[in-house]
Design a protein around this motif. Structure first.
Motif, short mmCIF file in Angstrom:
data_model
loop_
_atom_site.label_atom_id
_atom_site.label_comp_id
_atom_site.label_asym_id
_atom_site.label_seq_id
_atom_site.Cartn_x
_atom_site.Cartn_y
_atom_site.Cartn_z
N LEU A 1 0.82 -1.20 0.00
CA LEU A 1 0.00 0.00 0.00
C LEU A 1 0.86 1.26 0.00
CD1 LEU A 1 -2.80 -1.00 2.55
CD2 LEU A 1 -3.01 -0.85 0.06
N SER A 2 1.99 1.21 0.70
CA SER A 2 2.86 2.38 0.75
C SER A 2 3.52 2.66 -0.59
CB SER A 2 3.92 2.20 1.83
OG SER A 2 4.85 1.19 1.48
N MET A 3 3.61 1.64 -1.45
CA MET A 3 4.14 1.85 -2.79
C MET A 3 3.16 2.63 -3.66
SD MET A 3 5.86 -1.89 -3.54
CE MET A 3 6.37 -1.47 -5.22
N GLY A 4 1.85 2.55 -3.31
CA GLY A 4 0.86 3.32 -4.07
C GLY A 4 -0.43 2.61 -4.37
N ALA A 5 -0.58 1.35 -3.95
CA ALA A 5 -1.84 0.65 -4.15
C ALA A 5 -2.94 1.33 -3.32
CB ALA A 5 -1.71 -0.82 -3.76
N ASP A 6 -4.19 1.09 -3.72
CA ASP A 6 -5.31 1.85 -3.13
C ASP A 6 -5.93 1.20 -1.91
OD1 ASP A 6 -5.52 3.99 -5.24
OD2 ASP A 6 -5.77 2.21 -6.50
N LYS B 1 5.79 9.88 2.43
CA LYS B 1 4.38 10.22 2.26
C LYS B 1 3.55 8.97 2.01
CE LYS B 1 1.28 13.03 -0.62
NZ LYS B 1 1.20 13.98 -1.76
N GLY B 2 4.08 8.06 1.19
CA GLY B 2 3.37 6.82 0.89
C GLY B 2 3.23 5.94 2.11
N ILE B 3 4.27 5.89 2.94
CA ILE B 3 4.23 5.09 4.17
C ILE B 3 3.17 5.61 5.12
CG2 ILE B 3 5.55 4.44 6.22
CD1 ILE B 3 8.05 4.44 4.41
N MET B 4 3.10 6.92 5.27
CA MET B 4 2.10 7.52 6.16
C MET B 4 0.69 7.32 5.60
SD MET B 4 3.93 8.44 8.62
CE MET B 4 2.65 9.27 9.58
N ALA B 5 0.54 7.47 4.28
CA ALA B 5 -0.78 7.31 3.67
C ALA B 5 -1.28 5.88 3.78
CB ALA B 5 -0.73 7.73 2.21
N ALA B 6 -0.36 4.90 3.75
CA ALA B 6 -0.74 3.49 3.80
C ALA B 6 -1.47 3.14 5.09
CB ALA B 6 0.50 2.61 3.64
#
Length: 260
Positions: free
Chosen positions: A75-80, A191-196
């Motif tokens: 998810l942190s790589m960019g999956a939804d 940013k991706g890690i936090m968004a995950a």
């Protein structure tokens, strides 16, 4: 486009991997666990399609509680979003039983156009999961892809063989497995890690998939380990001292090992 990426948390290849004495399944608690590297390439390929033309990418895995670490990395790589099949009943499932679970879980995502997986996990190494999932779903399987393109309802892959390169196409929906040469996966950004942490993860049991516990796990598997033994320690080599007849001694040794 709706894409599902199959991932697997596996023992780190640098860790000592052992089987449990009880049910003779892989003792996952005895080693460090990581997202299988080939799955990172599968995620990367899905994200490239998403960035090129718009798609929703769902991560799917079947595994215990700590498999959430692998999910969060994907998810942190960019999956939804993600689906996690987490049920003690699936413990010990062979490749066929696992394919049933994954195929049923794919059905919970919605109208899926494309499933992407790695060509071979570093623990089980059956190299057949994508084909098995495709068979259960009744979808075409394009395996061992080094290149993938999707357009006009068709998936096209390039597959390398000993004889050359094959170009293979199939109508969507389809299942694709990717090989190591297909891309270089991105590193998750901060940013991706936090968004995950805020992305939805739907946790399901086998009953949610319409399966009975007897259809999965050790009870529902066609293949089981009957016995196992640790790898024997390496023995010392044979030293050949050349006293003018070194060539003959080496030849004699190779003949004894049936190498010549």
């Amino acid at each position: 486009m709706n894409i599902v990426v199959l991932i697997k948390q596996v023992p780190d290849t640098w860790s000592e991997r052992t089987l449990s004495d009880g049910d003779k399944t892989l003792d996952r608690a005895s080693s460090d666990a990581v997202l299988d590297e080939i799955n990172e390439r599968a995620v990367e390929e899905a994200l490239k399609i998403k960035e090129a033309g718009g798609a929703e990418v769902t991560i799917l895995t079947a595994g215990p509680d700590r498999a959430t670490d692998a999910i969060r990395k994907a998810l942190s790589m960019g999956a939804d979003k993600a689906v996690h099949v987490n049920d003690d009943a699936i413990h010990g499932s062979d490749a066929v039983a696992t394919a049933k679970v994954l195929a049923k879980a794919i059905g919970t995502v919605g109208d899926v156009d494309l499933v992407i997986a790695g060509n071979e996990a570093t623990d089980g190494r059956s190299g057949a999961m994508a084909g098995m999932v495709g068979e259960v779903l009744g979808w075409p399987s394009l395996t061992h892809a080094n290149e993938l393109s999707v357009s006009d309802g068709t998936a096209s892959v390039k597959r390398e063989t000993d004889e050359g390169t094959c170009d293979v196409t199939a109508s969507l929906p389809a299942v694709v497995s990717v090989a190591e040469k297909i891309n270089e996966p991105r590193y998750p950004s901060f940013k991706g890690i936090m968004a995950a942490k805020k992305k939805p993860v739907n946790t399901l049991g086998v009953s949610d998939l319409g399966l009975d516990a007897s259809e999965v796990g050790l009870a529902g598997s066609l293949v089981q380990v009957d016995s196992f033994a640790p790898r024997p320690p390496k023995s010392g080599g044979q030293k050949v001292e050349d006293e003018g007849d070194g060539g003959a001694k080496i030849a004699e040794f190779l003949v004894g090992q049936k190498l010549i």
